[in-house]
Write a protein that holds these residues in place. Structure first.
Motif, mmCIF file in Angstrom:
data_model
loop_
_atom_site.group_PDB
_atom_site.id
_atom_site.type_symbol
_atom_site.label_atom_id
_atom_site.label_comp_id
_atom_site.label_asym_id
_atom_site.label_seq_id
_atom_site.Cartn_x
_atom_site.Cartn_y
_atom_site.Cartn_z
ATOM 1 N N SER A 1 0.978 -1.149 0.037
ATOM 2 C CA SER A 1 0.067 0.067 0.061
ATOM 3 C C SER A 1 0.930 1.310 0.082
ATOM 4 N N SER A 2 0.258 2.335 -0.405
ATOM 5 C CA SER A 2 0.917 3.892 -0.434
ATOM 6 C C SER A 2 -0.058 4.630 0.610
ATOM 7 N N GLY A 3 0.694 5.626 0.933
ATOM 8 C CA GLY A 3 -0.266 6.697 1.754
ATOM 9 C C GLY A 3 0.773 7.605 2.598
ATOM 10 N N GLU A 4 0.425 8.721 2.845
ATOM 11 C CA GLU A 4 1.116 9.620 3.647
ATOM 12 C C GLU A 4 0.329 10.222 4.775
ATOM 13 N N PRO A 5 0.619 9.777 5.861
ATOM 14 C CA PRO A 5 1.525 8.958 6.648
ATOM 15 C C PRO A 5 1.424 7.540 6.147
ATOM 16 N N LEU A 6 2.629 6.753 6.383
ATOM 17 C CA LEU A 6 2.571 5.145 5.874
ATOM 18 C C LEU A 6 1.482 4.572 6.555
ATOM 19 N N PRO A 7 0.506 3.830 5.653
ATOM 20 C CA PRO A 7 -0.509 3.152 6.277
ATOM 21 C C PRO A 7 -0.063 2.062 7.251
ATOM 22 N N VAL A 8 -0.634 1.597 8.192
ATOM 23 C CA VAL A 8 -0.545 0.493 8.982
ATOM 24 C C VAL A 8 -1.559 -0.732 8.505
ATOM 25 N N LEU A 9 -0.787 -1.782 8.099
ATOM 26 C CA LEU A 9 -1.473 -3.166 7.473
ATOM 27 C C LEU A 9 -1.953 -4.144 8.390
ATOM 28 N N HIS A 10 -3.168 -4.533 8.307
ATOM 29 C CA HIS A 10 -3.449 -5.740 9.217
ATOM 30 C C HIS A 10 -4.361 -6.540 8.396
ATOM 31 N N TRP A 11 -4.557 -7.791 8.627
ATOM 32 C CA TRP A 11 -5.465 -9.141 7.790
ATOM 33 C C TRP A 11 -6.477 -9.392 8.633
ATOM 34 N N LEU A 12 -7.522 -9.585 7.879
ATOM 35 C CA LEU A 12 -8.639 -10.069 8.322
ATOM 36 C C LEU A 12 -8.904 -11.531 7.584
ATOM 37 N N LYS A 13 -9.669 -12.527 8.126
ATOM 38 C CA LYS A 13 -10.281 -13.853 7.617
ATOM 39 C C LYS A 13 -11.590 -13.866 7.693
ATOM 40 N N ASN A 14 -12.347 -13.946 6.552
ATOM 41 C CA ASN A 14 -13.731 -13.968 6.652
ATOM 42 C C ASN A 14 -14.626 -12.750 7.568
ATOM 43 N N GLY A 15 -13.814 -11.575 7.642
ATOM 44 C CA GLY A 15 -14.012 -10.292 8.264
ATOM 45 C C GLY A 15 -13.896 -10.386 9.672
ATOM 46 N N GLN A 16 -13.160 -11.213 10.253
ATOM 47 C CA GLN A 16 -12.646 -11.308 11.572
ATOM 48 C C GLN A 16 -11.030 -11.085 11.617
ATOM 49 N N PRO A 17 -10.507 -10.392 12.504
ATOM 50 C CA PRO A 17 -9.036 -10.346 12.764
ATOM 51 C C PRO A 17 -8.239 -11.819 12.680
ATOM 52 N N ILE A 18 -7.254 -11.720 11.873
ATOM 53 C CA ILE A 18 -6.538 -13.171 12.141
ATOM 54 C C ILE A 18 -5.801 -13.304 13.416
ATOM 55 N N ARG A 19 -6.033 -14.471 13.834
ATOM 56 C CA ARG A 19 -5.276 -15.089 15.114
ATOM 57 C C ARG A 19 -4.061 -15.819 14.537
ATOM 58 N N HIS A 20 -2.619 -15.018 14.954
ATOM 59 C CA HIS A 20 -1.574 -15.689 14.534
ATOM 60 C C HIS A 20 -1.167 -16.891 15.434
ATOM 61 N N PHE A 21 -0.918 -18.137 14.731
ATOM 62 C CA PHE A 21 -0.656 -19.017 15.529
ATOM 63 C C PHE A 21 0.395 -19.818 14.724
ATOM 64 N N ARG A 22 0.718 -21.284 15.180
ATOM 65 C CA ARG A 22 1.902 -22.040 14.713
ATOM 66 C C ARG A 22 1.956 -21.945 13.116
ATOM 67 N N ARG A 23 0.793 -22.125 12.513
ATOM 68 C CA ARG A 23 0.996 -22.250 10.967
ATOM 69 C C ARG A 23 0.709 -20.745 10.249
ATOM 70 N N MET A 24 0.092 -20.109 10.908
ATOM 71 C CA MET A 24 -0.207 -18.713 10.152
ATOM 72 C C MET A 24 0.361 -17.450 10.936
ATOM 73 N N LYS A 25 1.035 -16.639 10.141
ATOM 74 C CA LYS A 25 1.799 -15.450 10.783
ATOM 75 C C LYS A 25 1.974 -14.364 9.424
ATOM 76 N N VAL A 26 2.398 -13.157 10.146
ATOM 77 C CA VAL A 26 2.709 -12.310 9.071
ATOM 78 C C VAL A 26 4.198 -12.055 8.948
ATOM 79 N N GLN A 27 4.809 -12.626 7.924
ATOM 80 C CA GLN A 27 6.137 -12.738 7.858
ATOM 81 C C GLN A 27 6.907 -11.513 7.866
#
Length: 424
Positions: A138-164
């Motif tokens: 993404s682009s923007g000023e100020p630099l945007p904060v990124l996060h992820w949803l799955k089926n509209g719900q915040p992603i829960r990080h666990f052993r197999r799923m992570k923001v690398q």
């Protein structure tokens, strides 16, 4: 009357050259710093007075040419439909005609922009056991904060799923429950942007079922033996296994894996960290794809002796004592629960006679008493776990205070040496 003077600065206005003190050039309305949102209009005002009428011009402080879509109305700089490249410091210069006299003023134009998704994640269809990788920039000023949803719900990080990393979502060892819609959300103070990708997990017929009864047994502080039983179904189709493990604690831990042939159901994992918890699982592979992962198992590695000694500092408050102080070891260096410390010391002139004192593992200081005054001692410290003591620190030398010295402790040693040298 003309007076030649050096350059002078008044606020953000700079005066230079030869100044006519009777009819000087003056910027009466200098440009002001401004923050403008992309797509809006910016007007930078600059008004100058003098006799004859000054010539006003504009430039960029960085030396770049002003964009061709920027216009000057009267003496003001006007930017319609402002863009990110318009940002910068602008210079208004007012010249007195046919002279070298001029003044200039500067102002910074800061351009803000709402988020825009410039690289949306792409929908994918993958077989179970594979790795899904979604990228979102993404682009923007100020630099945007990124996060992820799955089926509209915040992603829960666990052993197999992570923001690398920023904008990269990684899902290892895909399972049926990972299928769904993944949204990349970019936010800053000006708004929100989002993009969606669909993940489809394909399960083929005839795949092995999950490996069973996984166990992990620590063999040493750095090795563990994994063993498991073959899957219940489609065992004859197995061509290999993969062993996976990662640190149990933390959210951004790297998954490490090894391939294992199909003629064995055990694997010795090496180069692990002592006194550290790991989570393991195993996957079976056939020519058609991967089985579901085995049920994970967590095991804590055995302790080891510390890999480093504490950092030691010493001081004296009386002629017959030495106070030792240290900080607890980090988990990386302790390699287990520190249960004891050992302090070794001896007089420098009696190095063959070493005394030792053992302390509990929760101590961080200790005072040696009934020592000789004006005597040089050497000292060191060693930390120990239930396995044993690690390597000791380097010897530290320290001289006790002279008894009955009228000189205070902070400067005593220096003054004593001066006395001995007949300089005091």
């Amino acid at each position: 009357m003309l007076v030649v003077c050096n350059t002078k600065v008044y606020s953000n206005i700079v005066v230079t050259g030869s100044i006519d003190t009777l009819n000087p050039v003056v910027i009466v309305a200098p440009p002001q710093n401004a923050t403008v949102v992309v797509g809006h209009t910016a007007v930078m005002e600059c008004m100058a007075q003098g006799q004859p009428k000054p010539l006003v011009s504009w430039s960029r402080q960085d030396g770049k040419p002003i964009s061709t879509d920027v216009i000057v109305l009267a003496t003001n700089l006007v930017i319609r439909d402002i863009r990110r490249h318009h940002a910068g410091v602008y210079v208004c210069r007012a010249n007195k005609p046919r002279t070298r006299e001029f003044v200039f003023a500067t102002a910074e134009l800061h351009v803000t922009a709402p988020p825009v998704i410039v690289q949306p994640p792409e929908s994918v269809s993958l077989s179970r056991g594979n790795t899904a990788r979604f990228m979102c920039n993404s682009s923007g000023e100020p630099l945007p904060v990124l996060h992820w949803l799955k089926n509209g719900q915040p992603i829960r990080h666990f052993r197999r799923m992570k923001v690398q990393s920023r904008g990269v979502l990684l899902i290892n060892q895909l399972a049926l429950e990972d299928a769904g819609y993944y949204q990349c959300i970019a936010e800053n103070g000006l708004g929100t942007a989002c993009a969606t990708a669909k993940l489809t997990v394909i399960v083929k017929e005839g795949l092995p079922s999950l490996p069973r009864h996984l166990t992990a047994t620590p063999y040493s502080s750095t090795t563990a033996l994994l063993s498991w039983e073959k899957p219940e179904y489609n065992t004859d189709q197995i061509i290999a296994y993969s062993v996976h493990y990662q640190l149990t604690a933390g959210l951004d831990n790297q998954d490490t894996s090894f391939a294992v042939s199909n003629d064995t159901t055990e694997y010795l994992v090496k180069e692990l960290l002592p006194h550290t918890a790991y989570t393991f699982f195993v996957v079976a592979y056939s020519p058609m794809g991967a089985s579901p992962p085995s049920l994970p198992i967590t095991v804590e590695m055995l302790e080891d002796v510390p890999s480093a000694p504490p950092q030691l500092s010493v001081a004296s408050t009386t002629p017959t004592d030495i106070r030792l102080m240290w900080q607890p070891l980090s988990s990386q260096h302790s390699r287990g629960a520190v249960t004891r410390y050992r302090i070794d010391y001896s007089a420098l002139d009696q190095m063959d006679t070493v005394f030792s004192v053992e302390l509990r593992g929760n101590e961080t200081q200790f005072t040696l008493r009934e020592l000789l005054p004006d005597q040089v001692y050497r000292l060191r410290i060693t930390a120990g776990t239930a396995v044993g003591f690690g390597i000791p620190s380097e010897w530290v030398q320290h001289e006790t205070i002279v008894r009955n010295s009228p000189i205070d402790n902070s400067t005593g040693k220096i003054m004593q040496r001066l006395c001995k040298a007949h300089l005091y």
